[in-house]
Enzyme design. Structure first.
Site, PDB file in Angstrom:
ATOM      1  N   TRP A  47       0.805  -1.214   0.000  1.00 55.16           N
ATOM      2  CA  TRP A  47       0.000   0.000   0.000  1.00 55.16           C
ATOM      3  C   TRP A  47       0.846   1.277   0.000  1.00 55.16           C
ATOM      4  CZ3 TRP A  47      -4.383  -1.679   3.944  1.00 55.16           C
ATOM      5  CH2 TRP A  47      -5.177  -2.632   3.303  1.00 55.16           C
ATOM      6  N   HIS A  75     -18.437  -2.404   6.240  1.00 54.40           N
ATOM      7  CA  HIS A  75     -18.397  -1.403   5.177  1.00 54.40           C
ATOM      8  C   HIS A  75     -19.741  -0.737   4.948  1.00 54.40           C
ATOM      9  CE1 HIS A  75     -14.806  -3.832   4.288  1.00 54.40           C
ATOM     10  NE2 HIS A  75     -14.316  -2.615   4.246  1.00 54.40           N
ATOM     11  N   CYS A 118     -13.602  -6.228   9.939  1.00 58.30           N
ATOM     12  CA  CYS A 118     -12.453  -5.335   9.742  1.00 58.30           C
ATOM     13  C   CYS A 118     -12.566  -4.206  10.763  1.00 58.30           C
ATOM     14  CB  CYS A 118     -12.508  -4.814   8.297  1.00 58.30           C
ATOM     15  SG  CYS A 118     -11.094  -3.807   7.816  1.00 58.30           S
TER      16      CYS A 118
HETATM   17  C1  LIG Z   1      -8.416  -1.164   5.439  1.00 59.47           C
HETATM   18  N1  LIG Z   1      -8.204  -0.511   4.197  1.00 59.47           N
HETATM   19  C2  LIG Z   1      -7.123   0.289   3.928  1.00 59.47           C
HETATM   20  C3  LIG Z   1      -6.515   0.195   2.666  1.00 59.47           C
HETATM   21  N2  LIG Z   1      -5.416   0.914   2.388  1.00 59.47           N
HETATM   22  C4  LIG Z   1      -4.908   1.739   3.318  1.00 59.47           C
HETATM   23  N3  LIG Z   1      -3.810   2.438   3.044  1.00 59.47           N
HETATM   24  N4  LIG Z   1      -5.488   1.885   4.530  1.00 59.47           N
HETATM   25  C5  LIG Z   1      -6.587   1.183   4.870  1.00 59.47           C
HETATM   26  O1  LIG Z   1      -7.081   1.341   5.981  1.00 59.47           O
HETATM   27  N5  LIG Z   1      -7.015  -0.637   1.759  1.00 59.47           N
HETATM   28  C6  LIG Z   1      -8.123  -1.515   2.006  1.00 59.47           C
HETATM   29  C7  LIG Z   1      -8.983  -1.058   3.108  1.00 59.47           C
HETATM   30  C8  LIG Z   1     -10.108  -0.096   2.758  1.00 59.47           C
HETATM   31  N6  LIG Z   1      -9.733   1.206   2.549  1.00 59.47           N
HETATM   32  C9  LIG Z   1      -9.929   2.291   3.311  1.00 59.47           C
HETATM   33  C10 LIG Z   1      -9.215   3.320   2.844  1.00 59.47           C
HETATM   34  C11 LIG Z   1      -9.335   4.560   3.437  1.00 59.47           C
HETATM   35  C12 LIG Z   1     -10.154   4.741   4.512  1.00 59.47           C
HETATM   36  C13 LIG Z   1     -10.311   6.073   5.105  1.00 59.47           C
HETATM   37  O2  LIG Z   1     -11.046   6.245   6.047  1.00 59.47           O
HETATM   38  N7  LIG Z   1      -9.666   7.098   4.561  1.00 59.47           N
HETATM   39  C14 LIG Z   1      -9.840   8.422   5.003  1.00 59.47           C
HETATM   40  C15 LIG Z   1      -8.532   9.201   5.002  1.00 59.47           C
HETATM   41  C16 LIG Z   1      -7.635   8.752   6.106  1.00 59.47           C
HETATM   42  C17 LIG Z   1      -6.615   9.807   6.439  1.00 59.47           C
HETATM   43  O3  LIG Z   1      -5.531   9.794   5.920  1.00 59.47           O
HETATM   44  N8  LIG Z   1      -6.968  10.748   7.265  1.00 59.47           N
HETATM   45  C18 LIG Z   1      -6.116  11.852   7.662  1.00 59.47           C
HETATM   46  C19 LIG Z   1      -6.606  13.137   7.031  1.00 59.47           C
HETATM   47  C20 LIG Z   1      -7.963  13.462   7.527  1.00 59.47           C
HETATM   48  C21 LIG Z   1      -8.690  14.530   6.756  1.00 59.47           C
HETATM   49  O4  LIG Z   1      -9.466  14.234   5.879  1.00 59.47           O
HETATM   50  N9  LIG Z   1      -8.494  15.791   7.132  1.00 59.47           N
HETATM   51  C22 LIG Z   1      -9.293  16.857   6.616  1.00 59.47           C
HETATM   52  C23 LIG Z   1      -9.315  17.983   7.624  1.00 59.47           C
HETATM   53  C24 LIG Z   1     -10.159  17.653   8.811  1.00 59.47           C
HETATM   54  C25 LIG Z   1     -10.654  18.907   9.502  1.00 59.47           C
HETATM   55  O5  LIG Z   1      -9.935  19.906   9.617  1.00 59.47           O
HETATM   56  O6  LIG Z   1     -11.821  18.895   9.912  1.00 59.47           O
HETATM   57  C26 LIG Z   1      -8.715  17.370   5.300  1.00 59.47           C
HETATM   58  O7  LIG Z   1      -7.536  17.114   5.031  1.00 59.47           O
HETATM   59  O8  LIG Z   1      -9.471  17.979   4.565  1.00 59.47           O
HETATM   60  C27 LIG Z   1      -6.121  11.971   9.173  1.00 59.47           C
HETATM   61  O9  LIG Z   1      -6.929  11.304   9.828  1.00 59.47           O
HETATM   62  O10 LIG Z   1      -5.320  12.745   9.694  1.00 59.47           O
HETATM   63  C28 LIG Z   1     -10.816   9.138   4.107  1.00 59.47           C
HETATM   64  O11 LIG Z   1     -11.386  10.111   4.630  1.00 59.47           O
HETATM   65  O12 LIG Z   1     -11.009   8.770   2.926  1.00 59.47           O
HETATM   66  C29 LIG Z   1     -10.872   3.693   5.006  1.00 59.47           C
HETATM   67  C30 LIG Z   1     -10.760   2.453   4.404  1.00 59.47           C
HETATM   68  N1  LIG Z   2      -6.196  -2.570  12.338  1.00 64.03           N
HETATM   69  C1  LIG Z   2      -6.802  -2.050  11.135  1.00 64.03           C
HETATM   70  C2  LIG Z   2      -6.981  -3.108  10.118  1.00 64.03           C
HETATM   71  C3  LIG Z   2      -7.703  -2.701   8.903  1.00 64.03           C
HETATM   72  S1  LIG Z   2      -7.527  -3.792   7.593  1.00 64.03           S
HETATM   73  C4  LIG Z   2      -8.121  -1.418  11.494  1.00 64.03           C
HETATM   74  O1  LIG Z   2      -8.730  -1.870  12.434  1.00 64.03           O
HETATM   75  O2  LIG Z   2      -8.546  -0.481  10.834  1.00 64.03           O
HETATM   76 ZN   LIG Z   3      -9.308  -5.134   7.455  1.00 61.81          ZN
END
Ligand SMILES: CN1c2c(nc(N)[nH]c2=O)NC[C@@H]1CNc1ccc(C(=O)N[C@@H](CCC(=O)N[C@@H](CCC(=O)N[C@@H](CCC(=O)O)C(=O)O)C(=O)O)C(=O)O)cc1
Ligand SMILES: N[C@@H](CCS)C(=O)O
Ligand SMILES: [Zn+2]
Length: 773
Positions: free
Chosen positions: A576, A709, A741
């Site tokens: 990833w 999900h 998950c």
């Molecule tokens: C488990 N999964 C994952 C995968 N790959 C990964 N690299 N990580 C995973 O967990 N692949 C398979 C699965 C399913 N996939 C996902 C993927 C992504 C998310 C998810 O929830 N993504 C978040 C972004 C996460 C993140 O990086 N957050 C940052 C930034 C937060 C943010 O948005 N900030 C805001 C400002 C907020 C404010 O001021 O109010 C901004 O920048 O605008 C953090 O937390 O700091 C998403 O939102 O898409 C879940 C499952």
């Molecule tokens: N420890 C992680 C696994 C996601 S695949 C979580 O709970 O989000």
């Molecule tokens: Zn998982």
């Protein structure tokens, strides 16, 4: 020579689509406002591609949620359970679309979402089409026509992109026994033909049909399906020109099927299947045909600058045989898998000048395609674009930032014993039973709890210096404490600290390990509205200091119950991230494996008795061709074992996987030798467990009892039924109770309700087993 693009990222450079979708789902904006945001992104994308000088610009590469779901709607493959939402009077396309994507729990209805799985070997997920024995297809959505018309009004005659009919069938699932989905081709094709004819009558000249199925192992019948499909399409839709796009691998034994298709152009991925090129160029039938060959030279799945010298050699070779008119140049695949724009990376503390100069994101990749199309007609060695490019390539090759002799030396000194726990599982299980004192059917969660807007805002405030690091950490500690109390009240057996301090399970580790850089805005769509910012591995990897011990130790110190340490495994971190292309993936995986091993040992020293090393991406990393599996599985399993094996027998090592089919790799899953594996199984109704039972999987298993999900709250009965199903194939002493998950994408109310039901289900099961005894 035509330049073209196979698809452009669609969430928007500031994740505008993600935000609009989420606002729409929570009722904060209406459908017109959502469509307005979508239209703006499409217009911007077309503009960017036009400005980059791309000749054939795609349309219908945009999607509100997923392009496979779009295709299901296009051909009307809407499973029966959603038909109650179809209302003849009003247009409910969007409601049905999102119900299929996310489930529907409103107006007294409770309809499950479609299954989601990995798109080939990427971190993108698609919604699996569902087919029945008497499956009918009938056009439901005109999205592809509307987007073509929309671009036309902007003065751009696009090349609409559709998932090809054979790959669409290959991606789907038979929901009943007794038929082969490939037999649906003749029923499906009329829908494709009708839409292609309409595109043609509206002025389309080219259409791109994506058939990445052609890089998979195919049966004879499937190969014939390709041949037959394109004969029928070609005959019916003339004069529309058809480009079939293959990507993510080499054509290998499907090469003659692909080159023999009745089409106007074939796209091949030269970043993963360069060996196809000389074979095609020496294939007399192809050379004597009028077909064009599209060369995917610019890597759509990594962020390194293209090496113009190499690409121009490929292009020239093709031109020498086919002539300039029959060669096209493009990225290897859709740029959906690339971050948007390197120019948005302005913070030198995050991405430094020297390393940044080695990279190209989607927007820059389009410029690379354009440059290559221009340079090939010149004496390129004298051209500025070429010289700048080669300087960047040389700067990366020779940089002292990349190599760390002590890291290489440690990796070279790994011995067999480093992969082995002290004792075999059966002995470890006894010791852990004694030490951990867990009940039958122990309950746990996978690690993360809801990442609320408040928690994310804290991180954002910290970045902007609105709060101090101490204020940030105090608030995270409060979140941990309140989640511990809440888990204790609920009666969960093995607690988690909730991962509140993590932005993402990979990015968080990337930020703490040396040899990685990360971005501010390098978002890539993972599924629906969810995005990730993959870290970038540019050099040898080391762990300068403990990464998670502080948080796990704090959590354990604040509960009488066991609290699991929570780490991401080496294969998942590798898979990833954007990775180095200057050394084998295995070498990078082992370097990360050693870093995680140090963390595991430090967690144990800090008193953590249960440690989870997540490896959800092990299956995804599997090569698309079976012939390459064994080699990959050996080093992937070894990298995991290396990370896990530094602890005493009494320390219980968990691993977790989601979105996986395990039937064909169950022996490797067993070879990982985790004491407990928690896996996603609920969407497939525990089908997955057949593999574990057939293999006689010896270690403990937590088959997920509910789908995280979807916001839908599962009932106690549903989960009891799933657990009873699991008990038929898993010995009671080995069965754990947990969700599919992590819960980071969920909101608290549904999480609390679902986990309360899950604990009731575990209790009911314990009671019924006790009565049975
Ligand atoms: C488990 N999964 C994952 C995968 N790959 C990964 N690299 N990580 C995973 O967990 N692949 C398979 C699965 C399913 N996939 C996902 C993927 C992504 C998310 C998810 O929830 N993504 C978040 C972004 C996460 C993140 O990086 N957050 C940052 C930034 C937060 C943010 O948005 N900030 C805001 C400002 C907020 C404010 O001021 O109010 C901004 O920048 O605008 C953090 O937390 O700091 C998403 O939102 O898409 C879940 C499952
Ligand atoms: N420890 C992680 C696994 C996601 S695949 C979580 O709970 O989000
Ligand atoms: Zn998982």
């Amino acid at each position: 020579m035509l330049s073209h693009s196979l698809g452009y990222p669609r969430v928007g450079s500031q994740r505008e689509l993600k935000k609009a979708n989420e606002q729409f789902w929570s009722g904060k904006i209406n459908r017109e406002e959502l469509q307005k945001v979508a239209r703006k992104i499409r217009h911007q994308n077309w503009e960017i591609q036009r400005n980059a000088g791309i000749d054939l610009i795609p349309s219908n590469d945009f999607s509100l949620y997923d392009q496979v779901l779009d295709t299901s709607l296009m051909v009307g493959a809407i499973p029966e359970r959603y038909h109650q939402l179809i209302d003849g009077k009003s247009n409910r396309e969007l409601d049905i679309y999102f119900a299929m994507a996310r489930g529907y729990q409103q107006n007294g209805l409770d309809i499950k979402a479609m299954e989601m799985t990995k798109w080939f070997d990427t971190n993108y997920h698609y919604l699996v089409p569902e087919f029945t024995r008497n499956q009918m297809f009938s056009r439901y959505s005109d999205k592809v026509l509307l987007e073509f018309e929309d671009a036309l009004q902007k003065g751009i005659k696009t090349k609409p992109v559709l998932i090809g009919p054979v790959t669409y069938l290959l991606l789907g699932k038979e929901k009943e026994d007794g038929f082969d989905k490939m037999d649906l081709l003749d029923t499906l094709l009329p829908e494709y033909i009708s839409i292609l004819k309409e595109l043609s009558s509206r002025g389309a000249e080219w259409v791109q049909l994506d058939e990445p199925g052609l890089v998979l192992d195919l049966s004879h019948k499937q190969k014939l399906a390709f041949q037959s499909a394109y004969e029928q399409i070609r005959e019916a839709v003339q004069p529309l020109k058809i480009l079939v796009a293959t990507y993510f691998g080499a054509l290998e034994d499907n090469l003659s099927t692909a080159t023999g298709l009745c089409i106007d152009a074939l796209h091949i991925d030269l970043t993963r299947g360069a060996e196809s090129l000389p074979v095609i160029l020496s294939d007399e039938d192809f050379v004597l045909s009028f077909k064009k060959l599209s060369l995917g030279v610019v890597d759509g799945r990594n962020i390194w600058k293209n090496d113009y010298q190499k690409s121009l050699e490929f292009i020239n070779r093709a031109i020498e045989v086919l002539g300039e008119n029959r060669v096209m140049v493009a990225p290897s695949c859709s740029l959906l898998h690339s971050p948007h724009d390197l120019d948005l990376e302005t913070n030198e503390n995050v991405l430094t000048g020297e390393i940044k100069n080695w990279m190209a994101f989607a927007k820059q990749k389009l410029n690379e395609v354009s440059h290559l199309a221009r340079l090939v007609r010149t004496d390129w060695e004298l051209e500025e674009d070429f010289i700048n490019n080669q300087n960047a390539i040389a700067s990366r090759k020779n940089s002292s930032l990349i190599h760390k002799p002590e890291v290489k030396k440690r990796a070279e000194s790994i011995v067999d014993a480093d992969f082995e726990r002290v004792s075999a599982f059966s002995a470890r299980q006894m010791l852990q039973l004694e030490k951990l004192e867990l009940p039958l059917f122990p309950s746990t969660t996978i690690g993360s709890f809801p990442q609320t807007d408040e928690v994310r805002k804290l991180r954002s405030d910290l970045k902007k210096n609105v709060i101090t690091i101490d204020q940030y950490e105090d608030r995270i500690r409060e979140e941990i404490i309140s989640s511990l109390r809440w888990q204790e009240d609920l009666g969960i057996d093995v607690l988690v600290h909730g991962e509140f301090e993590r932005n993402d399970m990979v990015e968080y580790f990337g930020e703490s390990l040396s040899g990685f850089v990360f971005t501010q805005n390098g978002w890539v769509q993972s599924y629906g509205s969810r995005c990730v910012k993959p870290p970038i591995i540019f050099g040898d990897v080391e762990r300068p200091e403990p990464m998670t011990v502080k948080w796990s130790a704090f959590a354990q110190a604040n509960s009488e119950k066991l609290v699991k340490g929570m780490l991401t495994g080496p294969v998942t971190i590798l898979q990833w991230s954007f990775v180095r292309d200057d050394q084998p993936r295995k070498d990078t995986a082992f370097q990360i494996g050693l870093a995680i091993r140090d963390e595991v040992v430090d967690l144990e020293k800090a008193g953590i008795k249960v440690i989870q090393i997540d490896e959800p991406a092990i299956r995804e990393g599997l090569p698309l061709r079976k012939s390459a599996w064994q080699n990959y599985l050996k080093w992937a399993v070894d990298a995991f074992r290396l990370s896990a094996a530094g602890v005493a027998d009494q320390t219980q090592i968990h691993t977790h996987m989601c979105y996986s089919e395990f039937n064909d790799i169950i022996d490797s899953i067993a070879a990982m030798d985790a004491d407990v594996i928690t896996i996603e199984t609920s969407r497939s109704q525990m089908e997955l467990l057949d593999a574990f039972s057939a293999f006689n999987y010896p270690n403990e298993i937590g088959p997920g009892v509910y789908d995280i999900h979807s916001p839908r709250v599962p009932t106690v009965d549903e989960m009891v039924t799933l657990l009873e199903k699991a008990l038929k194939v898993i010995p009671a002493r080995n069965l754990w109770v947990n969700p599919d998950c992590g819960l980071k994408t969920r909101k608290w109310p549904e999480t609390e309700a679902a986990l309360r039901n899950m604990i009731s289900a575990a209790n009911l099961l314990r009671e019924s087993v006790a009565v049975g005894q």
